[in-house]
Design a protein around this motif. Structure first.
Motif, PDB file in Angstrom:
ATOM      1  N   ILE A  30      55.200  41.640  66.244  1.00  0.00           N
ATOM      2  CA  ILE A  30      53.898  41.231  65.717  1.00  0.00           C
ATOM      3  C   ILE A  30      52.909  41.135  66.887  1.00  0.00           C
ATOM      4  CG2 ILE A  30      52.677  39.446  64.392  1.00  0.00           C
ATOM      5  CD1 ILE A  30      55.981  38.746  63.808  1.00  0.00           C
ATOM      6  N   ILE A  31      51.785  41.855  66.767  1.00  0.00           N
ATOM      7  CA  ILE A  31      50.798  41.890  67.850  1.00  0.00           C
ATOM      8  C   ILE A  31      49.612  40.992  67.499  1.00  0.00           C
ATOM      9  CG2 ILE A  31      49.440  43.441  69.338  1.00  0.00           C
ATOM     10  CD1 ILE A  31      52.083  44.723  69.203  1.00  0.00           C
ATOM     11  N   GLY A  32      49.162  40.185  68.442  1.00  0.00           N
ATOM     12  CA  GLY A  32      47.985  39.322  68.233  1.00  0.00           C
ATOM     13  C   GLY A  32      46.710  40.139  68.318  1.00  0.00           C
ATOM     14  N   MET A  33      46.004  40.298  67.173  1.00  0.00           N
ATOM     15  CA  MET A  33      44.828  41.170  67.124  1.00  0.00           C
ATOM     16  C   MET A  33      43.559  40.401  66.804  1.00  0.00           C
ATOM     17  SD  MET A  33      45.403  44.564  67.515  1.00  0.00           S
ATOM     18  CE  MET A  33      46.062  45.966  66.667  1.00  0.00           C
ATOM     19  N   GLY A  34      43.427  39.175  67.286  1.00  0.00           N
ATOM     20  CA  GLY A  34      42.149  38.483  67.157  1.00  0.00           C
ATOM     21  C   GLY A  34      41.164  39.110  68.135  1.00  0.00           C
ATOM     22  N   THR A  35      39.901  38.665  68.077  1.00  0.00           N
ATOM     23  CA  THR A  35      38.894  39.169  69.018  1.00  0.00           C
ATOM     24  C   THR A  35      39.388  38.991  70.459  1.00  0.00           C
ATOM     25  OG1 THR A  35      37.162  38.560  67.477  1.00  0.00           O
ATOM     26  CG2 THR A  35      36.488  38.907  69.752  1.00  0.00           C
ATOM     27  N   CYS A  36      39.956  37.812  70.717  1.00  0.00           N
ATOM     28  CA  CYS A  36      40.462  37.491  72.049  1.00  0.00           C
ATOM     29  C   CYS A  36      41.573  38.460  72.453  1.00  0.00           C
ATOM     30  CB  CYS A  36      40.990  36.063  72.044  1.00  0.00           C
ATOM     31  SG  CYS A  36      41.930  35.653  70.555  1.00  0.00           S
ATOM     32  N   GLY A  41      43.377  43.334  75.635  1.00  0.00           N
ATOM     33  CA  GLY A  41      44.188  44.547  75.764  1.00  0.00           C
ATOM     34  C   GLY A  41      45.260  44.742  74.706  1.00  0.00           C
ATOM     35  N   ALA A  42      45.105  44.127  73.532  1.00  0.00           N
ATOM     36  CA  ALA A  42      46.122  44.239  72.484  1.00  0.00           C
ATOM     37  C   ALA A  42      46.380  45.687  72.054  1.00  0.00           C
ATOM     38  CB  ALA A  42      45.716  43.406  71.267  1.00  0.00           C
ATOM     39  N   ARG A  43      45.316  46.507  72.048  1.00  0.00           N
ATOM     40  CA  ARG A  43      45.506  47.882  71.591  1.00  0.00           C
ATOM     41  C   ARG A  43      46.425  48.650  72.544  1.00  0.00           C
ATOM     42  NH1 ARG A  43      40.346  51.642  71.181  1.00  0.00           N
ATOM     43  NH2 ARG A  43      40.798  51.713  73.389  1.00  0.00           N
ATOM     44  N   LYS A  44      46.248  48.387  73.843  1.00  0.00           N
ATOM     45  CA  LYS A  44      47.094  49.024  74.851  1.00  0.00           C
ATOM     46  C   LYS A  44      48.551  48.587  74.686  1.00  0.00           C
ATOM     47  CE  LYS A  44      46.083  47.911  79.071  1.00  0.00           C
ATOM     48  NZ  LYS A  44      45.151  47.484  80.122  1.00  0.00           N
ATOM     49  N   ILE A  45      48.744  47.300  74.368  1.00  0.00           N
ATOM     50  CA  ILE A  45      50.096  46.768  74.170  1.00  0.00           C
ATOM     51  C   ILE A  45      50.730  47.409  72.934  1.00  0.00           C
ATOM     52  CG2 ILE A  45      51.399  44.647  73.620  1.00  0.00           C
ATOM     53  CD1 ILE A  45      50.384  44.893  76.564  1.00  0.00           C
ATOM     54  N   LEU A  46      49.947  47.497  71.855  1.00  0.00           N
ATOM     55  CA  LEU A  46      50.449  48.124  70.629  1.00  0.00           C
ATOM     56  C   LEU A  46      50.856  49.573  70.903  1.00  0.00           C
ATOM     57  CD1 LEU A  46      50.864  48.236  67.516  1.00  0.00           C
ATOM     58  CD2 LEU A  46      48.477  48.860  67.324  1.00  0.00           C
ATOM     59  N   LYS A  47      50.035  50.274  71.664  1.00  0.00           N
ATOM     60  CA  LYS A  47      50.327  51.660  72.004  1.00  0.00           C
ATOM     61  C   LYS A  47      51.650  51.753  72.772  1.00  0.00           C
ATOM     62  CE  LYS A  47      46.873  55.227  72.602  1.00  0.00           C
ATOM     63  NZ  LYS A  47      45.681  55.693  73.258  1.00  0.00           N
ATOM     64  N   ALA A  48      51.840  50.846  73.713  1.00  0.00           N
ATOM     65  CA  ALA A  48      53.073  50.835  74.506  1.00  0.00           C
ATOM     66  C   ALA A  48      54.283  50.541  73.620  1.00  0.00           C
ATOM     67  CB  ALA A  48      52.962  49.801  75.627  1.00  0.00           C
ATOM     68  N   VAL A  49      54.107  49.611  72.667  1.00  0.00           N
ATOM     69  CA  VAL A  49      55.189  49.271  71.732  1.00  0.00           C
ATOM     70  C   VAL A  49      55.587  50.512  70.933  1.00  0.00           C
ATOM     71  CG1 VAL A  49      55.716  47.991  69.603  1.00  0.00           C
ATOM     72  CG2 VAL A  49      54.627  46.814  71.522  1.00  0.00           C
ATOM     73  N   MET A  50      54.569  51.198  70.386  1.00  0.00           N
ATOM     74  CA  MET A  50      54.847  52.362  69.540  1.00  0.00           C
ATOM     75  C   MET A  50      55.523  53.473  70.329  1.00  0.00           C
ATOM     76  SD  MET A  50      51.338  52.335  67.463  1.00  0.00           S
ATOM     77  CE  MET A  50      51.522  54.009  66.873  1.00  0.00           C
ATOM     78  N   LYS A  51      55.046  53.680  71.551  1.00  0.00           N
ATOM     79  CA  LYS A  51      55.604  54.736  72.392  1.00  0.00           C
ATOM     80  C   LYS A  51      57.094  54.474  72.647  1.00  0.00           C
ATOM     81  CE  LYS A  51      54.876  56.617  76.890  1.00  0.00           C
ATOM     82  NZ  LYS A  51      54.382  56.121  78.163  1.00  0.00           N
ATOM     83  N   GLU A  52      57.392  53.221  72.949  1.00  0.00           N
ATOM     84  CA  GLU A  52      58.759  52.844  73.293  1.00  0.00           C
ATOM     85  C   GLU A  52      59.687  52.937  72.066  1.00  0.00           C
ATOM     86  OE1 GLU A  52      58.782  52.479  76.492  1.00  0.00           O
ATOM     87  OE2 GLU A  52      60.970  52.330  76.507  1.00  0.00           O
ATOM     88  N   ILE A  53      59.205  52.467  70.926  1.00  0.00           N
ATOM     89  CA  ILE A  53      60.005  52.518  69.693  1.00  0.00           C
ATOM     90  C   ILE A  53      60.264  53.967  69.296  1.00  0.00           C
ATOM     91  CG2 ILE A  53      59.973  52.036  67.206  1.00  0.00           C
ATOM     92  CD1 ILE A  53      58.428  49.523  67.781  1.00  0.00           C
ATOM     93  N   ASP A  54      59.210  54.768  69.401  1.00  0.00           N
ATOM     94  CA  ASP A  54      59.305  56.176  69.023  1.00  0.00           C
ATOM     95  C   ASP A  54      60.275  56.912  69.954  1.00  0.00           C
ATOM     96  OD1 ASP A  54      58.720  58.490  67.640  1.00  0.00           O
ATOM     97  OD2 ASP A  54      56.997  58.981  68.900  1.00  0.00           O
TER      98      ASP A  54
END
Lengths: 124, 183
Positions: A30-36, A41-54
């Protein structure tokens, strides 16, 4: 929209993979996607998560949540393994994501150095 | 926020919090008029008219309007810094439309940034929501619709990795064609 035929081919491929997938409960990230979180950098973290899972072909649900009030530790990510407590990780970099996925999601060990909170969800 | 696409990711979170299941994003780049326009429209629960002026003020945000928070005031600041402005139109029960204007070549206008990353992030974490993304550049345009993709996929979820990778690749190609010839 281009190459919809490609999408049709993908569909049958994914369908075959789905048949092989077990019906047991899946790990959740679960990624924290509030304004903060987004500003931190939540989008970068999400991207890293997806890359690794994939890359590792893992069967994990990736979802999001709003601000949970730990903004100073953003970006944040929670791991919820089936039947285990939900663990929150903070101050993350994409390199940390790789470690969390290998250690926690695959091997089942909480990365204590990066963990900032733990919620007992009664195994739900 | 260093990119307008991060503001977009953030503003769409308001639509998600407002229970929207259809969210439209329009990006219009009109270089002749030196204008960049971003529209985010949803079919969520909307904002009461007396609250519209409040949602952009970070200092009066109460628990009641917490789902709105800081994001809109930051987005408005970004537009005003580049000689633009932001408009909020909303009708309770029908939805909300946010329109932000920017002077295209203004030195204080933050770049659009990784818009594909924003769209893919939204689809990954909200597979049940439909997104329509329309991008107009110098009169050329393309439209991306998750409804169209879901119709092709049938019972396969849109956030399966092969599908997400296809969407990412496809959007990058569409954008390249859109800007094509000018870059």
């Amino acid at each position: 929209m281009k190459s919809l035929e490609e999408l049709r081919e993908l569909r049958s491929k994914v369908q075959k993979d789905l048949e092989m997938r077990s019906n047991s409960e899946r790990p959740k990230i679960i990624i924290g996607m509030g304004t903060c979180g987004i500003a931190a950098g939540a989008r970068k973290i999400l991207k890293a998560v997806m890359k690794e899972i994939d890359k590792r072909g893992l069967d994990v649900i990736v979802t999001q949540t709003g601000c949970i009030g730990m903004c100073e530790k953003e970006p944040l990510l929670d791991v919820k393994m089936p039947g285990k407590d939900r663990v929150t990780y903070g101050n993350l970099t994409p390199a940390d994501v790789k470690m969390i996925i290998v250690e926690h999601v695959i091997n089942g060990n909480v990365v204590e150095d990066l963990a900032i909170a733990r919620f007992d969800e009664g195994g739900n | 926020m260093r990119e307008l696409s991060l503001h977009i990711l953030d503003i769409v979170q308001n639509s998600i919090a407002a229970d929207a299941d259809l969210i439209k994003l329009i990006i219009r780049e009109d270089i002749a008029k030196n204008l960049l326009i971003i529209v985010i429209e949803d079919n969520g629960k909307g904002i009461e008219s007396e609250d519209i002026s409040r949602v952009v003020d970070p200092f009066v945000t109460s628990r009641k309007t917490r789902e709105v928070g800081l994001g809109l005031s930051l987005f408005r600041e970004a537009s005003r810094r580049s000689k633009g402005d932001m408009k909020i139109e909303s009708e309770p029960g029908k939805g909300t439309r946010i329109t932000a204007y920017f002077e295209y070549n203004n030195i204080d206008r933050v770049p659009l940034g990784d818009i594909v990353g924003t769209i893919v992030a939204l689809i990954t974490t909200n597979p049940e929501i439909d997104f329509i993304y329309r991008h107009v550049y110098e009169g050329r345009e393309f439209v991306f619709s998750t409804e169209e993709i879901k119709a092709e996929l049938g019972d396969v979820s849109i956030n399966e990795y092969p599908v997400l990778n296809w969407i990412e690749k496809n959007l990058n190609e569409e954008l390249r064609d859109l800007y094509g010839g000018d870059l």
